[in-house]
Design a protein around this motif. Sequence first.
Motif, PDB file in Angstrom:
ATOM      1  N   SER A 171       0.823  -1.211   0.000  1.00  0.00           N
ATOM      2  CA  SER A 171       0.000   0.000   0.000  1.00  0.00           C
ATOM      3  C   SER A 171       0.860   1.265   0.000  1.00  0.00           C
ATOM      4  O   SER A 171       1.822   1.388   0.772  1.00  0.00           O
ATOM      5  CB  SER A 171      -0.914   0.007   1.231  1.00  0.00           C
ATOM      6  N   SER A 172       0.481   2.211  -0.855  1.00  0.00           N
ATOM      7  CA  SER A 172       1.173   3.503  -0.927  1.00  0.00           C
ATOM      8  C   SER A 172       0.558   4.531  -0.001  1.00  0.00           C
ATOM      9  O   SER A 172       1.163   5.573   0.268  1.00  0.00           O
ATOM     10  CB  SER A 172       1.135   4.037  -2.363  1.00  0.00           C
ATOM     11  N   GLY A 173      -0.663   4.287   0.457  1.00  0.00           N
ATOM     12  CA  GLY A 173      -1.363   5.240   1.304  1.00  0.00           C
ATOM     13  C   GLY A 173      -2.126   6.298   0.537  1.00  0.00           C
ATOM     14  O   GLY A 173      -2.775   7.168   1.134  1.00  0.00           O
ATOM     15  N   ARG A 174      -2.058   6.238  -0.793  1.00  0.00           N
ATOM     16  CA  ARG A 174      -2.745   7.257  -1.600  1.00  0.00           C
ATOM     17  C   ARG A 174      -4.255   7.051  -1.617  1.00  0.00           C
ATOM     18  O   ARG A 174      -5.020   8.012  -1.731  1.00  0.00           O
ATOM     19  CB  ARG A 174      -2.239   7.223  -3.044  1.00  0.00           C
ATOM     20  N   GLN A 175      -4.716   5.792  -1.580  1.00  0.00           N
ATOM     21  CA  GLN A 175      -6.149   5.534  -1.650  1.00  0.00           C
ATOM     22  C   GLN A 175      -6.767   5.641  -0.261  1.00  0.00           C
ATOM     23  O   GLN A 175      -6.175   5.203   0.732  1.00  0.00           O
ATOM     24  CB  GLN A 175      -6.441   4.138  -2.228  1.00  0.00           C
ATOM     25  N   PHE A 187     -12.204   3.995  -0.637  1.00  0.00           N
ATOM     26  CA  PHE A 187     -11.848   3.352  -1.911  1.00  0.00           C
ATOM     27  C   PHE A 187     -11.822   1.832  -1.734  1.00  0.00           C
ATOM     28  O   PHE A 187     -12.404   1.072  -2.521  1.00  0.00           O
ATOM     29  CB  PHE A 187     -10.483   3.864  -2.380  1.00  0.00           C
ATOM     30  N   TYR A 188     -11.122   1.377  -0.671  1.00  0.00           N
ATOM     31  CA  TYR A 188     -11.014  -0.060  -0.437  1.00  0.00           C
ATOM     32  C   TYR A 188     -12.350  -0.669  -0.020  1.00  0.00           C
ATOM     33  O   TYR A 188     -12.665  -1.806  -0.375  1.00  0.00           O
ATOM     34  CB  TYR A 188      -9.944  -0.343   0.628  1.00  0.00           C
ATOM     35  N   LYS A 189     -13.162   0.122   0.715  1.00  0.00           N
ATOM     36  CA  LYS A 189     -14.480  -0.365   1.118  1.00  0.00           C
ATOM     37  C   LYS A 189     -15.353  -0.609  -0.102  1.00  0.00           C
ATOM     38  O   LYS A 189     -16.022  -1.652  -0.209  1.00  0.00           O
ATOM     39  CB  LYS A 189     -15.144   0.656   2.055  1.00  0.00           C
ATOM     40  N   ASP A 190     -15.323   0.337  -1.067  1.00  0.00           N
ATOM     41  CA  ASP A 190     -16.113   0.162  -2.296  1.00  0.00           C
ATOM     42  C   ASP A 190     -15.579  -1.008  -3.126  1.00  0.00           C
ATOM     43  O   ASP A 190     -16.345  -1.786  -3.709  1.00  0.00           O
ATOM     44  CB  ASP A 190     -16.069   1.448  -3.128  1.00  0.00           C
ATOM     45  N   GLN A 223     -12.001  -4.607 -11.070  1.00  0.00           N
ATOM     46  CA  GLN A 223     -10.848  -4.180 -11.873  1.00  0.00           C
ATOM     47  C   GLN A 223     -10.746  -2.663 -11.804  1.00  0.00           C
ATOM     48  O   GLN A 223     -11.767  -1.952 -11.865  1.00  0.00           O
ATOM     49  CB  GLN A 223     -10.976  -4.617 -13.327  1.00  0.00           C
ATOM     50  N   GLY A 224      -9.552  -2.179 -11.645  1.00  0.00           N
ATOM     51  CA  GLY A 224      -9.351  -0.736 -11.592  1.00  0.00           C
ATOM     52  C   GLY A 224      -7.886  -0.385 -11.437  1.00  0.00           C
ATOM     53  O   GLY A 224      -7.006  -1.259 -11.454  1.00  0.00           O
ATOM     54  N   GLU A 225      -7.636   0.942 -11.279  1.00  0.00           N
ATOM     55  CA  GLU A 225      -6.281   1.449 -11.130  1.00  0.00           C
ATOM     56  C   GLU A 225      -6.070   1.927  -9.699  1.00  0.00           C
ATOM     57  O   GLU A 225      -6.982   2.478  -9.077  1.00  0.00           O
ATOM     58  CB  GLU A 225      -6.034   2.609 -12.102  1.00  0.00           C
ATOM     59  N   LEU A 226      -4.856   1.665  -9.183  1.00  0.00           N
ATOM     60  CA  LEU A 226      -4.513   2.205  -7.873  1.00  0.00           C
ATOM     61  C   LEU A 226      -3.005   2.328  -7.762  1.00  0.00           C
ATOM     62  O   LEU A 226      -2.254   1.677  -8.495  1.00  0.00           O
ATOM     63  CB  LEU A 226      -5.067   1.329  -6.748  1.00  0.00           C
ATOM     64  N   TRP A 227      -2.600   3.186  -6.827  1.00  0.00           N
ATOM     65  CA  TRP A 227      -1.178   3.403  -6.605  1.00  0.00           C
ATOM     66  C   TRP A 227      -0.691   2.447  -5.514  1.00  0.00           C
ATOM     67  O   TRP A 227      -1.291   2.346  -4.446  1.00  0.00           O
ATOM     68  CB  TRP A 227      -0.912   4.845  -6.179  1.00  0.00           C
ATOM     69  N   TYR A 259       4.173   3.296  -7.779  1.00  0.00           N
ATOM     70  CA  TYR A 259       3.853   3.019  -9.183  1.00  0.00           C
ATOM     71  C   TYR A 259       2.350   2.824  -9.327  1.00  0.00           C
ATOM     72  O   TYR A 259       1.652   2.461  -8.375  1.00  0.00           O
ATOM     73  CB  TYR A 259       4.596   1.761  -9.673  1.00  0.00           C
ATOM     74  N   LEU A 260       1.848   3.118 -10.525  1.00  0.00           N
ATOM     75  CA  LEU A 260       0.418   2.955 -10.811  1.00  0.00           C
ATOM     76  C   LEU A 260       0.216   1.593 -11.454  1.00  0.00           C
ATOM     77  O   LEU A 260       0.933   1.238 -12.393  1.00  0.00           O
ATOM     78  CB  LEU A 260      -0.065   4.056 -11.754  1.00  0.00           C
ATOM     79  N   GLU A 261      -0.733   0.825 -10.926  1.00  0.00           N
ATOM     80  CA  GLU A 261      -0.970  -0.499 -11.486  1.00  0.00           C
ATOM     81  C   GLU A 261      -2.428  -0.665 -11.887  1.00  0.00           C
ATOM     82  O   GLU A 261      -3.335  -0.065 -11.285  1.00  0.00           O
ATOM     83  CB  GLU A 261      -0.574  -1.600 -10.494  1.00  0.00           C
TER      84      GLU A 261
END
Length: 496
Positions: free
Chosen positions: A431-435, A439-442, A454-458, A467-469
């Motif tokens: 975890s980067s702490g950005r989200q 976000f994680y609950k949804d 499926q989605g994007e997260l740091w 990094y963005l994945e």
Amino acid sequence: MIKKVQLPLQTANLVVGFMVWVLISSLLPFIREDIAIPAEKLAIVTAVPVVLGSILRIPLGYYANVFGARIIFLASFILLLFPVFYISAASSFADLIIGGTFLGIGGAVFSVGVTSLPKYYPKEKHGLVNGIYGMGNMGTAISTFAAPVIATQVGWSMTVKLYLVLLLLFAALNFILGDRHEVKVKTSIVEQIKGVYKNEKLWFFSLFYFITFGSFVAFTIFLPNFLVTYFELEKVDAGMRTAGFIAVATFLRPVGGWLADKFQPLFLLMGVFAGLTVAAIILAFSPSIGLYTVGSMLIASTAGIGNGVIFKLVPFYFNKQAGIANGIVSMMGGLGGFFPPLLLAIIHSMTGSYSIGFMAFSQVALASLVLVVWLYYMDRLSLQKDVFNSTAQGIIVTDATGYIKAVNPAFTTLTGFTEDEALGKNPNILSSGRQSSDFYKDMWGMIGDDGQWQGELWNKRKNGEEYLELLSIVAVKDDSGDIVRYVGTFNDITPK
């Protein structure tokens, strides 16, 4: 032109080699009229050619790669002249043992063709090609049928001498028509053995060929004398019945190779060992000649198909070490023909019956069936493992509580965390702490509702670099609908 001749030439070579290999067992009823052989030593006389014929398959398979089939076949036929001439003048049990031992060269030439011929054909035809070559087993049928017929006219000694003419003829044919420019492989024999001996498939195939080809050889040398003594058949009649057994097994060998080119070979082997199990049980009940014939023909059919299937598998898995692998597997098949006649003779001398021996054979065939099933599922697991390890996407597998149970090499490449560092941890080590927590609950709410997200997260690598994945998470459920694990796959899309 020379290359096109190799398949028929080498198949004919194998016919001659096998004709010589079973020379003594084919003529044994006639030889016993002149040479006193104790009943308890009959099995030894017929089995000794099998020993050298099996052991020599390893060096002959190797040297077929080094020098080419032409040289090895030519040298083998010349060397066979000496024991054949010696046997023609035999006058004692010891003479038969000495000469018979070196007749094994005739059986050893099998590994020459299965090493040489695949060089001339694409992989998808190897099963059929080796199956056609394996029809050279017919040499045993020719000797078993023709030798007694000729011996009734000219005697067994003169019959043996006629084989000298045949060997000289084929030595000349190989000198003239053999391929002088065959591709040679000169890796040392030690290196080739190192390259195969740790591969468990080699030993599985050796065991399977020990059973299939071993049963073929064992019945070939066991039946002529058995049919005469147990069912009191005439010697020529016994020879013809044995020739029929050999013919069925031989003609079905290329069928087995062709089927293995078209279908899953391990499925075919399952059918082979199931058939051998049933056939051995039939023979164990010491039936009449009719049922005995049915059991023997079932063994001939399944063994013939099995022989073809196995020599589709060997060059497929051991292409670079074909010579040594073919030699080891075919050696085990030859040894498979050595032990059963001896064991049957020992069991018969102790119990007065062959039933226990045949029942033991049925259990060995059944155990082989179980091993083939196990090998099939191990192959599937191996395939899945190869896919898991070779994919360029990072893969992370957790249990239902979210702790990491498996990662692939791409995971380490993308994140910097080794497998040992990741196992047993929670994926939040990335975890980067950005989200935000919302976000994680949804995200987990969607996984709970739809079974995937499926989605994007740091995220953050081990070295702290963010990094963005692009991440996909799938919930895996068991048959009752309960979630048993989560599988996440991701790519680094930072550059995009």
